[in-house]
Scaffold this motif. Structure first.
Motif, PDB file in Angstrom:
ATOM      1  N   ASP A 201      13.188  17.577  61.335  1.00 61.24           N
ATOM      2  CA  ASP A 201      13.118  18.183  62.666  1.00 61.24           C
ATOM      3  C   ASP A 201      11.690  18.603  63.013  1.00 61.24           C
ATOM      4  N   ILE A 202      10.973  19.086  62.037  1.00 62.57           N
ATOM      5  CA  ILE A 202       9.609  19.569  62.277  1.00 62.57           C
ATOM      6  C   ILE A 202       8.619  18.414  62.389  1.00 62.57           C
ATOM      7  N   PHE A 203       8.648  17.488  61.433  1.00 68.19           N
ATOM      8  CA  PHE A 203       7.619  16.445  61.340  1.00 68.19           C
ATOM      9  C   PHE A 203       8.044  15.083  61.868  1.00 68.19           C
ATOM     10  N   GLY A 204       9.337  14.905  62.174  1.00 65.29           N
ATOM     11  CA  GLY A 204       9.829  13.607  62.613  1.00 65.29           C
ATOM     12  C   GLY A 204      10.301  12.771  61.437  1.00 65.29           C
ATOM     13  N   GLU A 205      11.098  11.773  61.728  1.00 66.15           N
ATOM     14  CA  GLU A 205      11.702  10.907  60.713  1.00 66.15           C
ATOM     15  C   GLU A 205      10.656  10.330  59.756  1.00 66.15           C
ATOM     16  N   ALA A 206       9.526   9.882  60.301  1.00 63.21           N
ATOM     17  CA  ALA A 206       8.480   9.268  59.475  1.00 63.21           C
ATOM     18  C   ALA A 206       7.342  10.249  59.163  1.00 63.21           C
ATOM     19  N   GLY A 207       7.505  11.511  59.560  1.00 64.37           N
ATOM     20  CA  GLY A 207       6.457  12.496  59.304  1.00 64.37           C
ATOM     21  C   GLY A 207       5.261  12.354  60.217  1.00 64.37           C
ATOM     22  N   THR A 208       5.469  11.798  61.421  1.00 66.97           N
ATOM     23  CA  THR A 208       4.344  11.466  62.294  1.00 66.97           C
ATOM     24  C   THR A 208       4.358  12.182  63.652  1.00 66.97           C
ATOM     25  N   TYR A 209       5.146  13.243  63.809  1.00 64.59           N
ATOM     26  CA  TYR A 209       5.127  13.978  65.081  1.00 64.59           C
ATOM     27  C   TYR A 209       3.732  14.495  65.405  1.00 64.59           C
ATOM     28  N   PHE A 210       3.010  14.905  64.396  1.00 64.75           N
ATOM     29  CA  PHE A 210       1.676  15.457  64.590  1.00 64.75           C
ATOM     30  C   PHE A 210       0.666  14.455  64.063  1.00 64.75           C
ATOM     31  N   GLU A 211      -0.081  13.891  64.970  1.00 68.54           N
ATOM     32  CA  GLU A 211      -0.941  12.749  64.696  1.00 68.54           C
ATOM     33  C   GLU A 211      -1.921  12.949  63.541  1.00 68.54           C
ATOM     34  N   LYS A 212      -2.521  14.106  63.426  1.00 68.48           N
ATOM     35  CA  LYS A 212      -3.557  14.325  62.414  1.00 68.48           C
ATOM     36  C   LYS A 212      -3.063  15.166  61.242  1.00 68.48           C
ATOM     37  N   VAL A 213      -1.752  15.187  61.033  1.00 71.12           N
ATOM     38  CA  VAL A 213      -1.150  15.971  59.951  1.00 71.12           C
ATOM     39  C   VAL A 213      -0.389  15.036  59.018  1.00 71.12           C
ATOM     40  N   THR A 214      -0.598  15.205  57.726  1.00 78.33           N
ATOM     41  CA  THR A 214       0.176  14.471  56.727  1.00 78.33           C
ATOM     42  C   THR A 214       0.955  15.481  55.899  1.00 78.33           C
ATOM     43  N   PRO A 215       2.297  15.495  56.072  1.00 79.43           N
ATOM     44  CA  PRO A 215       3.101  16.410  55.256  1.00 79.43           C
ATOM     45  C   PRO A 215       3.441  15.775  53.908  1.00 79.43           C
ATOM     46  N   HIS A 216       3.541  16.613  52.881  1.00 79.84           N
ATOM     47  CA  HIS A 216       3.935  16.179  51.542  1.00 79.84           C
ATOM     48  C   HIS A 216       4.999  17.156  51.054  1.00 79.84           C
ATOM     49  N   PHE A 217       6.062  16.634  50.445  1.00 76.83           N
ATOM     50  CA  PHE A 217       7.117  17.497  49.902  1.00 76.83           C
ATOM     51  C   PHE A 217       7.216  17.240  48.402  1.00 76.83           C
TER      52      PHE A 217
ATOM     53  N   LYS B 225      20.569  21.518  43.857  1.00 75.37           N
ATOM     54  CA  LYS B 225      21.808  21.191  44.563  1.00 75.37           C
ATOM     55  C   LYS B 225      21.479  20.231  45.699  1.00 75.37           C
ATOM     56  N   ASN B 226      22.207  19.103  45.751  1.00 78.88           N
ATOM     57  CA  ASN B 226      21.965  18.114  46.798  1.00 78.88           C
ATOM     58  C   ASN B 226      22.080  18.722  48.192  1.00 78.88           C
ATOM     59  N   ARG B 227      23.066  19.587  48.375  1.00 82.40           N
ATOM     60  CA  ARG B 227      23.297  20.180  49.695  1.00 82.40           C
ATOM     61  C   ARG B 227      22.058  20.944  50.168  1.00 82.40           C
ATOM     62  N   GLN B 228      21.454  21.712  49.260  1.00 82.91           N
ATOM     63  CA  GLN B 228      20.264  22.475  49.613  1.00 82.91           C
ATOM     64  C   GLN B 228      19.092  21.546  49.941  1.00 82.91           C
ATOM     65  N   LEU B 229      18.893  20.522  49.131  1.00 85.68           N
ATOM     66  CA  LEU B 229      17.779  19.597  49.373  1.00 85.68           C
ATOM     67  C   LEU B 229      17.979  18.801  50.656  1.00 85.68           C
ATOM     68  N   VAL B 230      19.204  18.395  50.945  1.00 87.21           N
ATOM     69  CA  VAL B 230      19.492  17.662  52.186  1.00 87.21           C
ATOM     70  C   VAL B 230      19.220  18.561  53.388  1.00 87.21           C
ATOM     71  N   SER B 231      19.644  19.813  53.303  1.00 84.76           N
ATOM     72  CA  SER B 231      19.395  20.767  54.392  1.00 84.76           C
ATOM     73  C   SER B 231      17.897  20.942  54.627  1.00 84.76           C
ATOM     74  N   LYS B 232      17.145  21.097  53.559  1.00 82.82           N
ATOM     75  CA  LYS B 232      15.690  21.265  53.673  1.00 82.82           C
ATOM     76  C   LYS B 232      15.055  19.989  54.223  1.00 82.82           C
ATOM     77  N   ALA B 233      15.488  18.837  53.746  1.00 81.21           N
ATOM     78  CA  ALA B 233      14.949  17.562  54.231  1.00 81.21           C
ATOM     79  C   ALA B 233      15.224  17.386  55.721  1.00 81.21           C
ATOM     80  N   ASN B 234      16.415  17.756  56.166  1.00 80.75           N
ATOM     81  CA  ASN B 234      16.752  17.656  57.587  1.00 80.75           C
ATOM     82  C   ASN B 234      15.877  18.583  58.426  1.00 80.75           C
ATOM     83  N   ARG B 235      15.618  19.769  57.922  1.00 81.89           N
ATOM     84  CA  ARG B 235      14.763  20.710  58.657  1.00 81.89           C
ATOM     85  C   ARG B 235      13.341  20.178  58.741  1.00 81.89           C
ATOM     86  N   LEU B 236      12.840  19.614  57.644  1.00 81.56           N
ATOM     87  CA  LEU B 236      11.496  19.041  57.662  1.00 81.56           C
ATOM     88  C   LEU B 236      11.421  17.840  58.604  1.00 81.56           C
TER      89      LEU B 236
END
Length: 164
Positions: free
Chosen positions: A142-158, A129-140
């Protein structure tokens, strides 16, 4: 405290402990075929013995990151935007007290100076469901930042996965 140690402190899901008990030593390493599929999808080399957990709360992930890594998102944002501490504390409370969201499987491992966090969302027989994926993407975000770079030495993958 290393990130994996902090993640372990929060990991209190019964299903995880049951699977670990049922599989014993087999639960310490991943199936080579599974790892090969992740390697191909993400273009990284995932070790067979990466730390993992099931149904892991995203609030637990955020808290572990905030407590163990040197980048302080809250203070950096506050200073950059001139926001008062009380308003920033309120923002932090909202991040933690959201509706509970989890990730079906989390894998964490270090590769040189980088910590990789692989977040896998799975569907069995129900559809995506798009709604569920959008909600999860928004939460991620919030955690990792728009580009996934809030944490300098961390690379998130979804990653998403399903039987079909």
């Amino acid at each position: 405290m290393k990130l994996v140690q902090a993640l372990q402190c929060f990991n209190r899901k019964e299903r995880f402990w049951l699977i670990k008990k049922a599989l014993g030593g087999k639960s310490e390493t991943f199936d080579r075929k599974f790892i090969n599929s992740l390697d191909g999808e993400l273009s990284i080399k995932v070790p067979k013995n990466a730390w993992w957990a099931m149904d892991y709360h995203l609030d637990w992930l955020r808290e572990s990151l905030m407590k163990t890594l040197e980048h302080d998102i809250i203070n950096a944002d506050r200073l950059k935007n001139g926001v008062s501490q009380s308003a920033e504390e309120e923002k932090c409370e909202k991040l933690i007290r959201r509706k509970v969201q989890d990730i079906d499987l989390i894998l964490v491992f270090e590769d040189n100076a980088t910590t990789h966090i692989i977040l896998i969302e799975a569907k069995g027989v129900t559809g995506w469901k798009n709604r569920q994926l959008v909600s999860k993407a928004n939460r991620l975000k919030d955690i990792f930042g728009e580009a996934g770079t809030y944490f300098e030495k961390v690379t998130p993958h979804f990653v998403t996965t399903s039987p079909t």
